[in-house]
Write a protein that holds these residues in place. Structure first.
Motif, PDB file in Angstrom:
ATOM      1  N   ASN A 270      -0.867  -1.308  -7.135  1.00  0.00           N
ATOM      2  CA  ASN A 270      -1.847  -0.085  -7.227  1.00  0.00           C
ATOM      3  C   ASN A 270      -3.279  -0.813  -7.119  1.00  0.00           C
ATOM      4  O   ASN A 270      -4.157  -0.396  -7.874  1.00  0.00           O
ATOM      5  CB  ASN A 270      -1.427   0.328  -8.521  1.00  0.00           C
ATOM      6  N   LEU A 271      -3.472  -1.643  -6.072  1.00  0.00           N
ATOM      7  CA  LEU A 271      -4.747  -2.185  -6.141  1.00  0.00           C
ATOM      8  C   LEU A 271      -5.499  -1.614  -5.103  1.00  0.00           C
ATOM      9  O   LEU A 271      -6.858  -1.494  -5.259  1.00  0.00           O
ATOM     10  CB  LEU A 271      -4.474  -3.713  -5.587  1.00  0.00           C
ATOM     11  N   PHE A 272      -5.147  -0.738  -4.002  1.00  0.00           N
ATOM     12  CA  PHE A 272      -6.011  -0.226  -3.015  1.00  0.00           C
ATOM     13  C   PHE A 272      -6.143   1.124  -3.393  1.00  0.00           C
ATOM     14  O   PHE A 272      -5.476   1.796  -4.317  1.00  0.00           O
ATOM     15  CB  PHE A 272      -5.035  -0.330  -1.741  1.00  0.00           C
ATOM     16  N   TYR A 273      -7.361   1.654  -2.905  1.00  0.00           N
ATOM     17  CA  TYR A 273      -8.004   3.000  -3.436  1.00  0.00           C
ATOM     18  C   TYR A 273      -7.079   4.075  -2.976  1.00  0.00           C
ATOM     19  O   TYR A 273      -6.736   4.779  -3.790  1.00  0.00           O
ATOM     20  CB  TYR A 273      -9.056   3.092  -2.608  1.00  0.00           C
ATOM     21  N   LYS A 274      -6.320   4.061  -1.994  1.00  0.00           N
ATOM     22  CA  LYS A 274      -5.257   5.019  -1.536  1.00  0.00           C
ATOM     23  C   LYS A 274      -4.020   5.187  -2.310  1.00  0.00           C
ATOM     24  O   LYS A 274      -3.580   6.107  -2.631  1.00  0.00           O
ATOM     25  CB  LYS A 274      -5.037   5.037  -0.070  1.00  0.00           C
ATOM     26  N   SER A 275      -3.902   3.826  -2.841  1.00  0.00           N
ATOM     27  CA  SER A 275      -2.618   3.857  -3.614  1.00  0.00           C
ATOM     28  C   SER A 275      -2.850   4.582  -4.804  1.00  0.00           C
ATOM     29  O   SER A 275      -1.993   4.998  -5.492  1.00  0.00           O
ATOM     30  CB  SER A 275      -1.871   2.539  -3.612  1.00  0.00           C
ATOM     31  N   LYS A 276      -4.248   4.157  -5.359  1.00  0.00           N
ATOM     32  CA  LYS A 276      -4.500   4.593  -6.759  1.00  0.00           C
ATOM     33  C   LYS A 276      -4.592   6.319  -7.077  1.00  0.00           C
ATOM     34  O   LYS A 276      -4.163   6.950  -7.801  1.00  0.00           O
ATOM     35  CB  LYS A 276      -5.810   4.170  -7.091  1.00  0.00           C
ATOM     36  N   ARG A 277      -4.952   6.941  -5.671  1.00  0.00           N
ATOM     37  CA  ARG A 277      -5.084   8.154  -5.739  1.00  0.00           C
ATOM     38  C   ARG A 277      -3.978   8.926  -5.344  1.00  0.00           C
ATOM     39  O   ARG A 277      -3.565  10.195  -5.801  1.00  0.00           O
ATOM     40  CB  ARG A 277      -6.100   8.733  -4.423  1.00  0.00           C
ATOM     41  N   SER A 278      -2.703   8.214  -5.063  1.00  0.00           N
ATOM     42  CA  SER A 278      -1.524   8.846  -4.696  1.00  0.00           C
ATOM     43  C   SER A 278      -0.562   8.636  -5.954  1.00  0.00           C
ATOM     44  O   SER A 278      -0.958   7.878  -6.848  1.00  0.00           O
ATOM     45  CB  SER A 278      -1.097   8.486  -3.232  1.00  0.00           C
TER      46      SER A 278
ATOM     47  N   ILE B  24       1.040  -1.199  -0.041  1.00  0.00           N
ATOM     48  CA  ILE B  24       0.010  -0.159   0.049  1.00  0.00           C
ATOM     49  C   ILE B  24       1.017   1.202   0.001  1.00  0.00           C
ATOM     50  O   ILE B  24       0.983   1.880   1.026  1.00  0.00           O
ATOM     51  CB  ILE B  24      -0.810   0.040   1.137  1.00  0.00           C
TER      52      ILE B  24
END
Length: 625
Positions: free
Chosen positions: A421-429, A403
């Motif tokens: 890049n699976l988690f939502y927070k990772s995709k936004r950063s 993450i």
């Protein structure tokens, strides 16, 4: 150039003509430099190239002795001279420091230039130091010298010179006009008119000391010829270069630029080496310093003669607290000739940060560039100290390796997928910098310098980083400041702050704080709201995994420069994180205990699994008859 545009014929195919600061024209060709003269004085190239130029003007001079070694030369201006031409018969500031030469013999060095309205007929004059005695007129040139001379006042600011004949061949002649009668101890007289063979009119250079109605015997008065009636008999030339200008560091630059940081100082040392003792015998300072902005820096000047009669000047400059700006120092050799290549040295001083000043982290082990290029550098323990980062890599966050939450990408290739890049927070950063709006890595236009830069601004380009084996214990954070004056280690009073740019944890710093720094450290931490460290003896320990990216910043107040350095450490071969070890140990214990328990139950019930297995095998191998 106006009416002086005709400068003659120049045969050179490539040449440049230019004026210097004195108003003289020069010619420059690819293989030769020729000093010229004033177009206004000559009007053609014959007097310009290949010979020294004359700064004399079209009038007669009247010499007057002050001492045996000092004279005054008065420039004569006739009463009927048109006003618009008077300036052509006067000394000017350009003649200061030049040499007066006589057609006969003699040279004098012009020390001062004056402009005045008296005495009558003389509007300018110069004081000159006699270097070589001037030649006087002989009897065969002026027969009047064979007689005694009687001086009386003729009125209208003129004086009558009458010969007391002692020889039948003694008389005034027209060629005596514009010659000067010199009488030791009295005023000199410039002859302006011949009345007859025995009488002439003259103007006095010093009317206050005119010997009225006095007779001077033969050989007690002399004639000097500084007239123009029979051709120019005197000239003014630039004196030959009589000084060498030397800087203490033998630098060849005439306008160096020096930076003075906060609390620092700099010393400039200049040396003037004379090749004549005309001035040094009087021990007159040969060099003067003019400070452009005296309020910017603290300036101390010291000048002295050394054992070789060379004049040395040392100028010490130091910055004033928090004052930034620039100023000039002009080292001027006033007595130097314009023929000298250098007469003025103008260094620029800036009380500010030097563009060449920077702070650098010195790694514990230096990896050669060729090994960085190959990606392999094995240390003495057989460990490869270079890590090639995965494409589109992001370091872990405090939430776990899978993450990442940082905005910084490393080794970016926009055409490849982004890992972790699976988690939502990772995709936004995560944001591309150098590779923004690019579709391939080639379009990122990463240079080699950017690929090897530790700066977070070029993280997209960074491909390889230093690799260390877990755990990193007491890694020395060695820092040095580099500038044009050399390099030095970062130490007190320099204090630093250290941050991890990706907000990672699992690292700490150890340092020793001197007693005299503790109060300052506490004060700065309260203002900056961040830990402040003593850079000398700073050690880093890391218990996390993968990439750590650190930024070290010098606390403001000790330098005008914003000294910042970044470095990276990749921690590899990390054991499984807690509770992995415990879970594996418990699982192994449970499995082993279960096997023992099953074996025990088989034993007490007289069950033999091996015998049963062998019977089964035999049964399957029976063949019916």
């Amino acid at each position: 150039l106006g009416k002086y545009s005709k400068i003659g014929s120049i045969s050179d195919k490539i040449f440049t003509l230019y004026y210097d600061h004195m108003g003289f024209i020069h010619k420059l060709t690819p293989d030769h430099f020729e000093a010229g003269g004033s177009l206004a004085a000559f009007g053609n190239s014959k007097g310009i190239f290949g010979q020294a130029f004359d700064m004399g003007f079209d009038t007669a001079l009247a010499p007057q002795y002050l001492t045996l070694n000092e004279m005054i030369f008065y420039a004569y201006v006739p009463k009927d001279e048109p006003k618009d031409r008077i300036y052509t018969k006067q000394f000017d500031d350009i003649h200061f420091g030049k040499l007066i030469h006589s057609r006969k013999t003699g040279t004098a060095y012009i020390r001062k230039v004056f402009h005045h309205n008296t005495p009558e007929g003389f509007l300018s004059s110069v004081i000159a130091e006699l270097i070589d005695p001037f030649g006087i007129e002989e009897v065969n040139e002026s027969s009047c010298l064979s007689s005694s001379l009687f001086i009386s006042e003729a009125g209208n600011h003129s004086y009558k010179l009458s010969l007391q004949l002692q020889s039948v061949i003694s008389s005034f002649q027209d060629s005596d006009i514009e010659k000067t009668v010199v009488i030791p101890g009295y005023s000199s007289f410039l002859i302006t008119t011949i009345l007859d063979n025995e009488n002439a009119l003259a103007v006095a250079t010093m009317p206050e000391i005119v010997p009225r109605n006095m007779t001077f015997q033969k050989d007690s008065w002399f004639l000097y010829n500084f007239g123009k009636r029979n051709g120019q008999t005197w000239n003014i030339y630039a004196k030959p270069c009589n000084y060498w200008f030397q800087q203490h560091d033998d630098s060849l630059s005439l306008s160096v630029l020096k930076y003075i940081d906060l609390g620092k100082s700099h010393t400039l040392k200049m040396k003037v080496i004379p090749n004549t003792n005309v001035l040094t015998t009087l021990k007159i300072p040969l060099l003067q310093v003019i400070v452009g902005n005296p309020n910017l820096l603290e300036v101390k000047v010291e000048g002295y003669f050394d054992e070789t009669d060379s004049y040395i000047m040392e100028v010490s400059t130091a910055s004033k607290t928090l004052h930034q700006g620039s100023t000039s120092l002009e080292f001027i050799v006033w007595g130097a000739s314009t023929e000298c290549y250098v007469t003025t040295f103008v260094p620029m001083l800036k009380s500010s940060c030097s563009y060449l000043k920077s702070m650098h982290h010195i790694p514990s082990e230096i990896i050669p560039l060729e090994d960085w290029m190959s990606g392999v550098y094995v240390n003495s323990q057989g460990f490869n100290m270079i890590k090639v980062l995965p494409i589109n890599y992001r370091p872990p966050s405090n939430m776990g390796i899978a993450i990442p939450l940082t905005d910084n990408f490393y080794h970016v290739d926009p055409s490849k997928p982004i890992p972790r890049n699976l988690f939502y927070k990772s995709k936004r950063s995560g944001k591309f910098k150098q590779c923004a709006n690019a579709t391939t890595r080639k379009e990122c236009n990463c240079t080699n310098d950017q690929k090897f830069s530790y700066a977070v601004a070029f993280s997209d380009c960074r491909e390889k980083v230093p690799r260390f084996k877990f755990p990193v214990i007491q890694y020395p954070v060695s820092l040095q400041v580099y500038s044009e004056d050399g390099n030095f280690p970062v130490e007190t009073p320099y204090l630093v702050t250290v941050t991890e740019v990706n907000n990672r944890e699992n690292w700490n710093l150890r340092h020793t704080v001197p007693e005299n720094v503790k109060k300052m450290k506490t004060y700065l931490e309260s203002i900056l709201s961040a830990p402040v460290y003593n850079p000398l003896g700073l050690n880093l320990s890391i218990k996390g995994s993968e990439l750590f990216h650190f930024r070290v910043s010098v606390v403001p107040g000790v330098s005008f420069c914003n000294l910042v350095e970044e470095f990276q450490i990749y921690v590899d071969e990390v054991p499984l994180p807690f509770p992995g070890h415990t879970l594996i140990a418990v699982a192994a214990a449970v499995l082993l205990g279960g096997l023992i328990f099953i074996a025990f139950m088989f034993q007490i019930r007289n069950i033999h699994p091996w015998d049963m297995f062998k019977k089964l095998i035999r049964r399957n191998n029976l063949v019916p008859r």
